[in-house]
Every structure is written in structure tokens, then in C-alpha cells.
Design a protein around this motif. Structure first.
Motif, mmCIF file in Angstrom:
data_model
loop_
_atom_site.group_PDB
_atom_site.id
_atom_site.type_symbol
_atom_site.label_atom_id
_atom_site.label_comp_id
_atom_site.label_asym_id
_atom_site.label_seq_id
_atom_site.Cartn_x
_atom_site.Cartn_y
_atom_site.Cartn_z
ATOM 1 N N GLU A 88 8.531 17.056 -9.507
ATOM 2 C CA GLU A 88 7.402 17.427 -8.457
ATOM 3 C C GLU A 88 6.394 16.399 -8.233
ATOM 4 N N PRO A 89 6.052 15.989 -6.917
ATOM 5 C CA PRO A 89 5.170 14.766 -6.908
ATOM 6 C C PRO A 89 3.965 15.024 -7.384
ATOM 7 N N THR A 90 3.376 13.676 -8.127
ATOM 8 C CA THR A 90 2.217 13.913 -8.941
ATOM 9 C C THR A 90 1.144 13.712 -8.092
ATOM 10 N N THR A 91 1.316 13.407 -6.750
ATOM 11 C CA THR A 91 0.082 13.156 -5.787
ATOM 12 C C THR A 91 -0.224 14.071 -4.893
ATOM 13 N N PRO A 92 -1.217 14.618 -4.596
ATOM 14 C CA PRO A 92 -1.445 15.643 -3.440
ATOM 15 C C PRO A 92 -0.653 15.131 -2.110
ATOM 16 N N ALA A 93 -0.469 15.973 -1.283
ATOM 17 C CA ALA A 93 -0.106 15.695 0.070
ATOM 18 C C ALA A 93 -0.965 14.686 0.662
ATOM 19 N N PRO A 94 -0.393 13.860 1.535
ATOM 20 C CA PRO A 94 -1.141 12.366 2.538
ATOM 21 C C PRO A 94 -2.255 13.578 3.233
ATOM 22 N N VAL A 95 -3.213 13.002 3.373
ATOM 23 C CA VAL A 95 -4.181 13.629 4.444
ATOM 24 C C VAL A 95 -3.615 13.792 5.858
ATOM 25 N N LEU A 99 -0.522 11.806 7.835
ATOM 26 C CA LEU A 99 0.900 12.703 8.364
ATOM 27 C C LEU A 99 0.715 12.766 9.848
ATOM 28 N N GLN A 100 -0.130 12.614 10.426
ATOM 29 C CA GLN A 100 0.038 12.633 12.019
ATOM 30 C C GLN A 100 0.556 11.134 12.609
ATOM 31 N N GLU A 101 -0.138 9.984 11.555
ATOM 32 C CA GLU A 101 0.480 8.802 11.965
ATOM 33 C C GLU A 101 1.914 8.658 12.017
ATOM 34 N N ARG A 102 2.193 8.959 10.547
ATOM 35 C CA ARG A 102 3.487 8.949 10.147
ATOM 36 C C ARG A 102 4.511 9.796 11.180
ATOM 37 N N ALA A 103 4.201 10.886 11.549
ATOM 38 C CA ALA A 103 4.923 11.896 12.498
ATOM 39 C C ALA A 103 5.133 11.118 13.755
ATOM 40 N N ARG A 104 3.987 10.288 14.193
ATOM 41 C CA ARG A 104 4.092 9.840 15.466
ATOM 42 C C ARG A 104 4.986 8.645 15.550
ATOM 43 N N ASP A 105 5.021 7.854 14.417
ATOM 44 C CA ASP A 105 5.913 6.727 14.135
ATOM 45 C C ASP A 105 7.461 7.232 14.122
ATOM 46 N N VAL A 116 -1.190 16.920 14.519
ATOM 47 C CA VAL A 116 -0.869 17.796 13.384
ATOM 48 C C VAL A 116 -1.610 19.051 13.615
ATOM 49 N N ALA A 117 -0.979 20.104 13.278
ATOM 50 C CA ALA A 117 -1.550 21.242 13.850
ATOM 51 C C ALA A 117 -2.183 22.510 12.679
ATOM 52 N N GLY A 118 -2.158 21.911 11.545
ATOM 53 C CA GLY A 118 -2.358 22.926 10.353
ATOM 54 C C GLY A 118 -2.098 22.164 9.013
ATOM 55 N N LEU A 119 -2.437 22.931 8.105
ATOM 56 C CA LEU A 119 -2.272 22.428 6.795
ATOM 57 C C LEU A 119 -0.880 22.474 6.165
ATOM 58 N N PRO A 120 -0.387 21.248 5.532
ATOM 59 C CA PRO A 120 0.807 21.443 4.951
ATOM 60 C C PRO A 120 1.040 22.662 3.853
ATOM 61 N N ARG A 121 2.067 22.861 3.498
ATOM 62 C CA ARG A 121 2.304 23.868 2.664
ATOM 63 C C ARG A 121 3.625 23.288 1.833
ATOM 64 N N ARG A 122 3.630 23.661 0.424
ATOM 65 C CA ARG A 122 4.594 23.146 -0.642
ATOM 66 C C ARG A 122 6.012 23.938 -0.165
#
Ligand code: ZN
Length: 356
Positions: A88-95, A99-105, A116-122
Motif C-alpha cells: 500500500e502507498p505510505t503517503t496519502p493521495a495527491p491533493v 491530480l488535476q494537473e497530472r490528468a491534464r498533462d 477534478v470532479a470529486g474525491l479520490p477513493r482507494r
């Protein structure tokens, strides 16, 4: 160390044996069943260096040795299948901004923009790692074996790049694998795609290998043709000069020689018919933890909701296919639906064509 010997020592250790460097060789202790099976003493010193092997009692063990072939065969027969879970990742999800910047890239959208339209879920995203031994036969005398591997994202059915596959192999495994029953159905349904990827790679490789054998093929065919042409010419000469009953006999011989020529040329073609056989030996379902991020692809006031999985192990999002046509092409936001640059351009060109 010789790769063959290295493989054999790992095989012995997995089977409960022990291996330890000792002087110039490696001291090996074999459990009794394995020693019996390999027809070796329970304790021996092995080496891959012929100079060291000259010493008394040291066994030269390199690629091609019968016990090594036996171990390789046993490994291929047993196969290597199972479910692996990455830690499991040891750090929380990116803010959200990240997430939006990376998705656009990562997912440029023609005529649109991603928000981004909502909260990320595991989530856990299954990937497949499939390994196989491919045997290529390019002629009756020539065959080659190679090991091939592919990684497939089970959800998108897209192959992973070499870079992504290598990243996944370097992520530590989860201390407790947990239950991954839920991901098995999608993983299993992606096996066919993995096979297709391996098969088409093997077919390309086979064609390249048989290209090298084709010179020999052409030569052998040309020799056979020349031989039969000579024979037929000489029969024809003799027939022309012969008495009628003898001429009939020679004509019949010419017919059977032509038949023989057809048979012989077919035999030569058959001999150089390239083939490949895939023998799978590895199937790993790799559970990759990540976050599913709800996104909107926007074009003016229109919103097309999509989801993308952020996978820390890859340092990026998993690639996805076009939601409309399934192509692996960049997204394109149309006026009536979300597609990709391929299906939207054919849609618009066909509508222009239909307009008059
Ligand atoms: Zn499309």
C-alpha cells in the motif's frame, strides 16, 4: 556467475537445498528426493568455470548440462502462477490540484479540458504479467527458443510500457497479501489479450528469423528445379530420337518425373515452413493499489464524467481506451459525446459527407 548455474542454484534452494560459496566453487547440499531425482550425490561442489572443474570432485555445471535441463523442464512444467499484491502507498493521495494537473498533462483533450470532479477513493487495479517460452522452427534443422514476457493492464486491456513494467517490478510487495478475489474475474478475462500480444510479437519475430532462412530455402528450391529440368530435357531428347514403343515409355517417365518434381518442391516448402509454439509458464495477477479519481471532461457548458486511476507505483494514471470506440487514442470532446481523435474525426467527416 554463469546464468545457467545461477538458475540451478535458485532452483535447488527453492526445493529445500542449500548453496554456499566454497573456495572457487559452490558447495551444494541437496535434500534426498532431489538428489535422487537429479541422480547427484547429496553433497557436491559445483562450478561453471572449466579450470576450477579440473580439481577433483568438482562438478562442471553450465548451460546445457542434463541436471540443468531437468530443472528448467520441471520449472516450466510447474509454472509460476499466483496473485501478488504491491505494498500500500505510505503517503496519502495527491491533493486535487496535483491530480488535476497530472490528468491534464497525461490526457490532453481535443476541444476540451479536464477538471477534478470529486474525491479520490482507494481502489486496487489488477495487472497481468505473463511469461512464455516460444519455440520457433524456421526449417526442419533450425529452431530457436526464446523467453517472452508481457504486462497487460487487466481493466483497459492495454499493454504496459517496458518502463511501467519495470517500475512495478521494483515496488515492494505487501506484507500480508490479503484477499484479492474481487479482481480475479477481470484479470482472468484479460488473459486472452495477453496471449494475443505475445502471439503477435512471436509472429513478428518468427518472420524475422525465417527471413534469414529464406536464402537457404531459395537455393534448395533452385537446385531441385535445375535437377528436374535437366532430367526432363534429357528424357525429351531421347524420346524425340526413339522408336515409337520406346518413345511411349519415355513420355510416361516424363509424366512421373513432373509429378515427382511437384512433390519434391512441396516437401522443400514444408521443410522451410516457419512455425512457432507458445508455452506459457508464468501468470502473475498483480494487485496494484491506487486511487480512482472522478473527473469531468468539459467543453463549454457540456460535462462528460470520466474516471481515471492514479497509481503511485507508476507515478501516474493508468492509461485508458476511448469511452466511445475503445481505441487507444487521445480524447476528443465532441458536441454530443466524448470520444477520441479517431472516432470524432470519422464522425465529423461522415456527417460533412452526408450533409449535401
Ligand atoms: Zn474513439
Amino acid at each position: 556467475m554463469d546464468p545457467g548455474l545461477h538458475f540451478w542454484l535458485r532452483y535447488v534452494e527453492r526445493a529445500g537445498g542449500l548453496a554456499e560459496r566454497s573456495g572457487d566453487g559452490t558447495l551444494v547440499m541437496l535434500p534426498e528426493p532431489l538428489a535422487d531425482d537429479l541422480d547427484l550425490p547429496a553433497e557436491l561442489v559445483v562450478t561453471s568455470d572449466p579450470d576450477v572443474a579440473r580439481e577433483d570432485g568438482t562438478v562442471l555445471l553450465t548451460t546445457g548440462h542434463p541436471v540443468l535441463i531437468r530443472a528448467a523442464d520441471a520449472t516450466l512444467t510447474d509454472g509460476d502462477a499466483g496473485v501478488l499484491a504491491l505494498a500500500e502507498p505510505t503517503t496519502p493521495a495527491p491533493v486535487a490540484d496535483q491530480l488535476q494537473e497530472r490528468a491534464r498533462d497525461q490526457f490532453p483533450v481535443d476541444h476540451g479540458r479536464i477538471d477534478v470532479a470529486g474525491l479520490p477513493r482507494r481502489i486496487t487495479r489488477p495487472m497481468l504479467r505473463v511469461g512464455a517460452l516460444v519455440t520457433y522452427s524456421v526449417s526442419a534443422e533450425e529452431s530457436y527458443q526464446e523467453s517472452v514476457e508481457c504486462w497487460v493492464d487487466a481493466l483497459s486491456r492495454l499493454p504496459l510500457s517496458g518502463h511501467a513494467a519495470s517500475r512495478l517490478q521494483h515496488v515492494p510487495l505487501a506484507a500480508r497479501p490479503g484477499s484479492h478475489r474481487a479482481i480475479l474475474p477481470s484479470a482472468i478475462s484479460a488473459i486472452g489479450e495477453a496471449h494475443r500480444i505475445l502471439d503477435s510479437a512471436a509472429a513478428r519475430r518468427r518472420d524475422a528469423l525465417s527471413e534469414q532462412a529464406s536464402d537457404a530455402h531459395r537455393q534448395e528450391r533452385a537446385h531441385a528445379r535445375a535437377y528436374y529440368d535437366d532430367t526432363l530435357r534429357s528424357l525429351e531428347r531421347r524420346r524425340a530420337a526413339a522408336a515409337p514403343d520406346r518413345a511411349e515409355l519415355l513420355a510416361a517417365r516424363a509424366v512421373s518425373t513432373r509429378e515427382e518434381r511437384t512433390r519434391r518442391l512441396a516437401e522443400i516448402d514444408e521443410k522451410y515452413q516457419a512455425r512457432h509454439v507458445i508455452r506459457p509458464f508464468r501468470l502473475h495477477v498483480v494487485a496494484v493499489p491506487g486511487w480512482r479519481v472522478p473527473l469531468d471532461v468539459r467543453r463549454g457548458p457540456r460535462r462528460y464524467p470520466v474516471e481515471r486511476d492514479w497509481l503511485p507505483a507508476l507515478g501516474g494514471y493508468a492509461d485508458e481506451r476511448c469511452p466511445h470506440c475503445g481505441a487507444a487514442a487521445p480524447l476528443s470532446a465532441g458536441k454530443t459525446r466524448l470520444g477520441c481523435v479517431r472516432c470524432q474525426s470519422t464522425a465529423s467527416s461522415s456527417s460533412t459527407a452526408a450533409a449535401p
